[in-house]
Write an enzyme that holds these catalytic residues in place. Structure first.
Site, mmCIF file in Angstrom:
data_model
loop_
_atom_site.group_PDB
_atom_site.id
_atom_site.type_symbol
_atom_site.label_atom_id
_atom_site.label_comp_id
_atom_site.label_asym_id
_atom_site.label_seq_id
_atom_site.Cartn_x
_atom_site.Cartn_y
_atom_site.Cartn_z
ATOM 1 N N GLY A 23 0.817 -1.209 0.000
ATOM 2 C CA GLY A 23 0.000 0.000 0.000
ATOM 3 C C GLY A 23 0.848 1.255 0.000
ATOM 4 O O GLY A 23 0.524 2.244 -0.660
ATOM 5 N N SER B 54 -4.031 -2.736 -0.371
ATOM 6 C CA SER B 54 -2.927 -3.556 0.141
ATOM 7 C C SER B 54 -3.438 -4.912 0.584
ATOM 8 O O SER B 54 -4.391 -5.006 1.372
ATOM 9 C CB SER B 54 -2.271 -2.829 1.320
ATOM 10 O OG SER B 54 -1.322 -3.683 1.928
ATOM 11 N N GLY B 55 -2.799 -5.983 0.097
ATOM 12 C CA GLY B 55 -3.273 -7.344 0.346
ATOM 13 C C GLY B 55 -3.397 -7.717 1.809
ATOM 14 O O GLY B 55 -4.367 -8.371 2.209
ATOM 15 N N THR C 242 10.011 -7.762 -11.631
ATOM 16 C CA THR C 242 9.355 -9.032 -11.974
ATOM 17 C C THR C 242 8.155 -9.252 -11.065
ATOM 18 O O THR C 242 8.250 -9.104 -9.845
ATOM 19 C CB THR C 242 10.364 -10.192 -11.852
ATOM 20 O OG1 THR C 242 11.460 -9.905 -12.708
ATOM 21 C CG2 THR C 242 9.732 -11.511 -12.255
ATOM 22 N N CYS D 173 1.741 2.320 13.144
ATOM 23 C CA CYS D 173 2.925 3.062 12.695
ATOM 24 C C CYS D 173 3.378 4.048 13.745
ATOM 25 O O CYS D 173 4.560 4.307 13.896
ATOM 26 C CB CYS D 173 2.620 3.807 11.413
ATOM 27 S SG CYS D 173 1.663 2.827 10.267
HETATM 28 C C1 PLP Z 1 -1.704 -0.235 6.142
HETATM 29 C C2 PLP Z 1 -2.023 1.025 5.414
HETATM 30 C C3 PLP Z 1 -1.182 1.546 4.432
HETATM 31 C C4 PLP Z 1 0.135 0.914 4.107
HETATM 32 O O1 PLP Z 1 0.007 -0.326 3.471
HETATM 33 P P1 PLP Z 1 1.274 -1.337 3.517
HETATM 34 O O2 PLP Z 1 0.899 -2.418 2.572
HETATM 35 O O3 PLP Z 1 1.402 -1.793 4.922
HETATM 36 O O4 PLP Z 1 2.452 -0.545 3.040
HETATM 37 C C5 PLP Z 1 -1.560 2.693 3.781
HETATM 38 N N1 PLP Z 1 -2.709 3.304 4.075
HETATM 39 C C6 PLP Z 1 -3.565 2.844 5.003
HETATM 40 C C7 PLP Z 1 -4.843 3.556 5.266
HETATM 41 C C8 PLP Z 1 -3.246 1.694 5.718
HETATM 42 O O5 PLP Z 1 -4.084 1.251 6.658
#
Ligand code: PLP
Length: 400
Positions: A76, A204-205, A242, A328
């Site tokens: 993400g 984000s997965g 890749t 974070c």
């Molecule tokens: C977790 C998160 C991200 C970051 O995603 P990652 O895959 O952990 O880098 C960005 N934005 C929001 C709102 C999130 O909750």
């Protein structure tokens, strides 16, 4: 209550979710049998290439976009960086203003701050006490110098869901692009790109049952942004590197499962409401975020006279995984920028506790969380010298 044999209750799904067994099952054959490089011309490459495009088609189908509008990334954070820096640098000679909100994830906020250092003007739009963006302020700020409006779809700390279609309309009215960080939204609430109206969207997965380290950026057909990664020209020349085929297959499977389970989110929302009710019954507490425009799994409550970190550590001992504000910022002592933006006093911002629920949580979990939190809050308050009911620890007798 302190029964150490009790199973753990995971209520920190906004930080990350366990990988779903169905997702692991979908990924394993890719590791074993389909390990080719999708760019290779031979049979192994062709098979990998077909699996890659099948996964892209599945993911695009769930999201309501065309497969060729979806670009796989490493996370993400990368998607957020790419969308914002890509749009900013593509417009640099004509437009140098970026508009965002005060309650973005750090992946967006820090990217905007980096752009400010590089000469861009960034405006941070305020929110009301429920966390909803001030659309009037946005209308006043957006102008023909604005390259991009970037607003988070659903907040990771307080769960507030923004009226993104309206934000997009305002941005487009001034000729600006609109990007939304939908990392918390995708998998939790329906996201239909055919109706939403944004130009770019990140996901984000690991926030919906795929592994960590895989994400995607939707870029609407015809929208030109700068590349972030240059190299061999993967992802139609726009994102080199890749392709992480097993994880891409996993991400597509997790999206399908999320769609199948969307109906179950009503049950999760009912658990959320019961948890909020139970926590607010503890004296000197308040709900952070919007009462209704809220992610089905998000609960964020502040307790006076206690620190969030203390509550998280005690709850952990009791088998419950929760969080303060966001994962974070939980290692820093600064109060959450999101809680300050909704007008929470610093003391209450320090006393915030976030539970983020998923389909895996039960009513029994919720009742245990409520009872445990009450016990922890009472325990910590008794030790807090600023609490009116403070019970001083008796002094250790000194020897004569
Ligand atoms: C977790 C998160 C991200 C970051 O995603 P990652 O895959 O952990 O880098 C960005 N934005 C929001 C709102 C999130 O909750």
């Amino acid at each position: 209550m302190q029964d150490n044999n009790k199973k753990r209750i995971y209520a920190d799904n906004a930080a990350t979710m366990p990988v779903l067994p169905e997702v692991v099952e979908a990924m394993l054959p890719v590791f074993y049998d389909n390990w080719g490089n999708p760019s290779s011309l031979h049979e192994e490459g062709q098979r990998a290439g077909r699996a890659l495009e099948a996964a892209r088609t599945t993911a695009a189908g769930v999201l309501g976009c065309r497969p060729e509008e979806l670009y796989f990334t490493s996370c993400g954070t990368e998607s957020d960086n790419w969308a914002i820096k890509g749009a900013a640098y593509a417009a640099r000679n004509k437009k140098n203003k970026i508009i965002t909100s005060k309650i973005e994830h750090h992946a967006v906020l820090s990217t905007c701050e980096a752009l400010e250092k590089d000469g861009f003007e960034v405006k941070y739009i305020g929110v009301d006490k429920g966390g909803l963006i001030d659309l009037d302020e946005l209308r006043q700020q957006v102008d023909d110098k604005t390259a991009l409006v970037a607003v988070i779809m659903a907040n990771n700390e307080i769960g507030t869901i923004q009226p993104i279609s309206e934000v997009a309309e305002i941005a487009h009215g001034a000729g600006a692009l609109c990007f939304t960080d939908a990392v918390q939204a995708v998998g939790s609430i329906p996201v239909d790109l055919s109706k939403l109206g944004v130009d770019m969207l990140s996901l984000s997965g690991h926030k919906f049952g795929a592994p960590k380290g895989i994400g995607a950026l939707y870029i609407k057909k015809g929208v030109r942004i700068r590349n972030l990664l240059e190299g061999g020209g993967h992802e139609r020349g726009r994102r080199s590197g890749t392709e992480n085929l097993p994880y891409i297959v996993g991400l597509a499977r997790a999206l399908e499962i999320a769609r199948e389970r969307m109906g179950d989110m009503k049950r999760v929302a009912a658990l959320r409401d019961r948890l909020i009710e139970g926590l607010l019954a503890i004296p000197h507490s308040c709900l952070n975020g919007h009462p209704t425009e809220r992610l089905p799994g998000n609960v964020n409550v502040s307790f006076e006279y206690v620190e969030g970190e203390g509550m998280v550590l005690w709850l952990d001992k009791m088998g419950i995984s929760a969080s303060t504000g966001s994962a974070c910022s939980s290692k820093s002592l600064d109060p959450s920028h999101v809680l300050l933006a909704i007008g929470l006093p610093v003391e209450l911002a320090h006393g915030s506790l976030r539970f983020s629920l998923s389909h895996a949580n039960t009513e029994e979990d919720i009742e245990y969380i409520i009872a445990a939190t009450r016990e922890v809050v009472e325990k910590l308050r008794k030790m807090s010298p600023i609490y009116p009911g403070y019970e001083a620890i008796p002094p250790i007798p000194t020897e004569r």
